[in-house]
Design a protein around this motif. Sequence first.
Motif, PDB file in Angstrom:
ATOM      1  N   ASP A 422       0.819  -1.212   0.000  1.00  0.00           N
ATOM      2  CA  ASP A 422       0.000   0.000   0.000  1.00  0.00           C
ATOM      3  C   ASP A 422       0.853   1.262   0.000  1.00  0.00           C
ATOM      4  O   ASP A 422       0.429   2.298  -0.517  1.00  0.00           O
ATOM      5  CB  ASP A 422      -0.947  -0.004   1.210  1.00  0.00           C
ATOM      6  CG  ASP A 422      -2.155  -0.905   0.974  1.00  0.00           C
ATOM      7  OD1 ASP A 422      -2.461  -1.168  -0.196  1.00  0.00           O
ATOM      8  OD2 ASP A 422      -2.783  -1.337   1.941  1.00  0.00           O
ATOM      9  N   ALA A 426       0.365   4.117  -2.647  1.00  0.00           N
ATOM     10  CA  ALA A 426       0.201   5.491  -2.162  1.00  0.00           C
ATOM     11  C   ALA A 426       1.251   6.404  -2.780  1.00  0.00           C
ATOM     12  O   ALA A 426       0.973   7.577  -3.090  1.00  0.00           O
ATOM     13  CB  ALA A 426       0.285   5.528  -0.642  1.00  0.00           C
ATOM     14  N   TRP A 429       0.134   7.330  -6.172  1.00  0.00           N
ATOM     15  CA  TRP A 429      -0.938   8.320  -6.119  1.00  0.00           C
ATOM     16  C   TRP A 429      -0.388   9.709  -5.797  1.00  0.00           C
ATOM     17  O   TRP A 429      -0.810  10.700  -6.375  1.00  0.00           O
ATOM     18  CB  TRP A 429      -1.969   7.897  -5.088  1.00  0.00           C
ATOM     19  CG  TRP A 429      -3.042   8.913  -4.835  1.00  0.00           C
ATOM     20  CD1 TRP A 429      -3.208   9.699  -3.737  1.00  0.00           C
ATOM     21  CD2 TRP A 429      -4.110   9.261  -5.724  1.00  0.00           C
ATOM     22  NE1 TRP A 429      -4.303  10.514  -3.872  1.00  0.00           N
ATOM     23  CE2 TRP A 429      -4.878  10.268  -5.098  1.00  0.00           C
ATOM     24  CE3 TRP A 429      -4.478   8.829  -7.003  1.00  0.00           C
ATOM     25  CZ2 TRP A 429      -5.989  10.839  -5.691  1.00  0.00           C
ATOM     26  CZ3 TRP A 429      -5.590   9.392  -7.591  1.00  0.00           C
ATOM     27  CH2 TRP A 429      -6.342  10.390  -6.948  1.00  0.00           C
ATOM     28  N   ASP A 546      -2.489   6.484   3.858  1.00  0.00           N
ATOM     29  CA  ASP A 546      -3.577   6.894   2.981  1.00  0.00           C
ATOM     30  C   ASP A 546      -4.708   5.883   3.102  1.00  0.00           C
ATOM     31  O   ASP A 546      -4.664   4.813   2.473  1.00  0.00           O
ATOM     32  CB  ASP A 546      -3.081   6.978   1.534  1.00  0.00           C
ATOM     33  CG  ASP A 546      -4.074   7.685   0.620  1.00  0.00           C
ATOM     34  OD1 ASP A 546      -5.286   7.544   0.862  1.00  0.00           O
ATOM     35  OD2 ASP A 546      -3.633   8.370  -0.318  1.00  0.00           O
ATOM     36  N   PRO A 547      -5.738   6.167   3.894  1.00  0.00           N
ATOM     37  CA  PRO A 547      -6.808   5.187   4.102  1.00  0.00           C
ATOM     38  C   PRO A 547      -7.589   4.882   2.829  1.00  0.00           C
ATOM     39  O   PRO A 547      -8.099   3.772   2.669  1.00  0.00           O
ATOM     40  CB  PRO A 547      -7.692   5.859   5.155  1.00  0.00           C
ATOM     41  CG  PRO A 547      -7.372   7.314   5.072  1.00  0.00           C
ATOM     42  CD  PRO A 547      -5.951   7.405   4.661  1.00  0.00           C
ATOM     43  N   ALA A 548      -7.680   5.845   1.914  1.00  0.00           N
ATOM     44  CA  ALA A 548      -8.423   5.601   0.679  1.00  0.00           C
ATOM     45  C   ALA A 548      -7.720   4.546  -0.174  1.00  0.00           C
ATOM     46  O   ALA A 548      -8.353   3.600  -0.662  1.00  0.00           O
ATOM     47  CB  ALA A 548      -8.582   6.900  -0.099  1.00  0.00           C
ATOM     48  N   ILE A 549      -6.409   4.722  -0.367  1.00  0.00           N
ATOM     49  CA  ILE A 549      -5.646   3.745  -1.151  1.00  0.00           C
ATOM     50  C   ILE A 549      -5.687   2.382  -0.477  1.00  0.00           C
ATOM     51  O   ILE A 549      -5.906   1.345  -1.126  1.00  0.00           O
ATOM     52  CB  ILE A 549      -4.189   4.218  -1.325  1.00  0.00           C
ATOM     53  CG1 ILE A 549      -4.141   5.482  -2.189  1.00  0.00           C
ATOM     54  CG2 ILE A 549      -3.333   3.121  -1.929  1.00  0.00           C
ATOM     55  CD1 ILE A 549      -4.563   5.274  -3.619  1.00  0.00           C
ATOM     56  N   GLY A 551      -7.938   1.242   1.548  1.00  0.00           N
ATOM     57  CA  GLY A 551      -9.284   0.693   1.474  1.00  0.00           C
ATOM     58  C   GLY A 551      -9.585   0.091   0.118  1.00  0.00           C
ATOM     59  O   GLY A 551     -10.124  -1.024   0.019  1.00  0.00           O
ATOM     60  N   VAL A 552      -9.228   0.803  -0.953  1.00  0.00           N
ATOM     61  CA  VAL A 552      -9.490   0.292  -2.302  1.00  0.00           C
ATOM     62  C   VAL A 552      -8.709  -0.992  -2.555  1.00  0.00           C
ATOM     63  O   VAL A 552      -9.250  -1.978  -3.081  1.00  0.00           O
ATOM     64  CB  VAL A 552      -9.132   1.364  -3.352  1.00  0.00           C
ATOM     65  CG1 VAL A 552      -9.207   0.779  -4.763  1.00  0.00           C
ATOM     66  CG2 VAL A 552     -10.063   2.556  -3.228  1.00  0.00           C
ATOM     67  N   SER A 553      -7.433  -0.998  -2.186  1.00  0.00           N
ATOM     68  CA  SER A 553      -6.617  -2.194  -2.429  1.00  0.00           C
ATOM     69  C   SER A 553      -7.113  -3.375  -1.604  1.00  0.00           C
ATOM     70  O   SER A 553      -7.108  -4.523  -2.079  1.00  0.00           O
ATOM     71  CB  SER A 553      -5.146  -1.904  -2.117  1.00  0.00           C
ATOM     72  OG  SER A 553      -4.955  -1.652  -0.738  1.00  0.00           O
TER      73      SER A 553
END
Length: 672
Positions: A422, A426, A429, A546-549, A551-553
Amino acid sequence: MISEAAVWGIIALPLAAGVLAALALLPALRPLARASGYVAILGVAGAFALSLAALDATLGPDAAAGFGVRSWLTVGDPSSAGGFEVTVGLLLDPLSAVMVTVVSGVSMLVMIFSLGYMRKEPGAEGGAWADYPRYFTYMSWFTAAMLGLVLAYNLIQLFVFWELVGLFSYLLIGFWYHRPAAAAAAKKAFIVTRIGDFGFMLALLYLYLHRAEFLAQGLNPFEIPDILAAAPLLSAGVATWVALGILAGAMGKSAQFPLNTWLPDAMEGPTPVSSLIHAATMVAAGVFLVARMFPLFEESAVALNAVAIVGGTTAVLAAAMAVVANDIKRVLAFSTVSQLGYMFLALGVGAWQIAIFHLLTHAFFKCLLFLAAGSVHHSVHTFDMRYMGGLRRWMPVTYVATLIGALSLVGIAPLAGFWSKDEVLAAAWAADGAGDVGVSRLVLVLGMAAVFMTAFYAFRLVLMTFHGRFRGGIDAVPTDELIPDEVSLVGHVHRAESPWVMLLPMAVLALLAVVAGVALNAVGALGPLPAHGLTHFLGGVASDFDPAIAGVSTVLALAGIGLAVAAHRRGVLALTDLPRPWSVLHRFLAGRLYMDHLYETLIVRRVLYRGLFFATDWADRRLVDGTVDLVGWVGRNGGRAVAQLQTGQVQVYGVGVFMGVIVMLMLFMFQR
């Protein structure tokens, strides 16, 4: 502070252990063959202890960068503008200290595992202990070469160890040289990696041609610290071409697309060899080299973009090929290629510290998975997952170890792979590097796609190997699919766990696959962490979680696992009898994108053999040989023509003299 002798000892101890192990090959010392394994383990264990001391020495602010830097040879007069000195020495900094610790530590665990595995490995001629000294000699020297590569102070010195790593990987991949497949795989690995190494050599030559830019600043064009110091001052063209040459060498060693074809075939070597190659030695060398020379890459957006695109493409394509593979070791081989793609992706977006972070966590869980595959083979004597199944009932320790390794590979929190993978995504991103932002976004999408496929093939491996009913092991393999060495193993499937000497290294690696991510990661948003997170220790800036990255992964990983479980319940996990167009795609991926066909049939046999080789052969026979034959013909026949004038008659000679005088008089008159 650590002494120079101790740092040299990191290389010297495995080297000496290999020499001692090789002595057991002598007929008089053959009874000591079994002891060669213990000698090799002691040598690598000593290197590991010294590596820990070196790592501790780099924690302080006064860590020395160079040890024992001495003159090797000189080109011209070093005091003049056209000459320079080639040095040899050791470069000890946080990066090399971390690498030697991981290389020696993983090598030690693999050698301990080998004590149990190699006794049962089929193919040994002359008894169970006949090849022990040769195996542990190669393994010791292979480890020493990788340690020398990591500690090299000079780029030419690094290239020497780089080639030694290739040599010993050739010997280990082809260890069972009497098997045609093993011999062919060793040659293939050696040739394909040489293609990349040619690019590395061109980079060295280009540095030599532009040595004046270094010498003008009082720097050596081949010493790594001087190259990194001069990188911001080099012209863009020099930085780009040198970086691209180094990238070519790294692509060959780390099996990046399109030079990835050798690594799956390298599984013909003993399983512990595969584990060591994939975890911490040969394939890690390419990632290390780009990370070591990263300030040079940083000066070229073209080179960084190339690294990122190569990594992202490799991550997806290798994961797709792993989805359809049935050989457990080849699944893991494609997985290694894919994970190396993640590391190159991180390098390409400017996060070389994150790439090393993923290299370390990958070393633990991938070594664990390979050793688990060896443990399974030790029981059922086949690597084909179609003939496994249900092994968790009598191999519970191996099953748990494989499950931990698979979850870490997939990137499920809080295992080690979650933190490093991750962080790679990240970093793509964030796109804070010197490369193109659009390229970073593209490789991020490729990395996310690879997450889903990684989850599917990892749990396809777990389910086909350990769940369902047992499908017979080697006893169920059709006779025409067996090689001669395996025929003797039919009827010897034993439903039992591996011995403790094989389980102990797996237990240590399983523990590291669980805790290494938290122990090494430098994400400050997650609460109290070690004072020296790995990213900070390597000189980078710790990024925020990065919680979004993440979470998606994680969602993609869980979806891949869910798809594998659903396919297992429907009995279609073997991916046979697929409808179109899936069957066409399956055949394309199972054929490894037909890259071998492209190289061997189209390029080698048609373009090179029928084109270039035929043309050069024609030129050699017709032009070169023809010219030589013409010279000989003129010599033979010219002498005969002159001989006709030697008649022995004086009057003929007089006529010749008279005609010569007339010709000279005419020339004299015309000149006037």
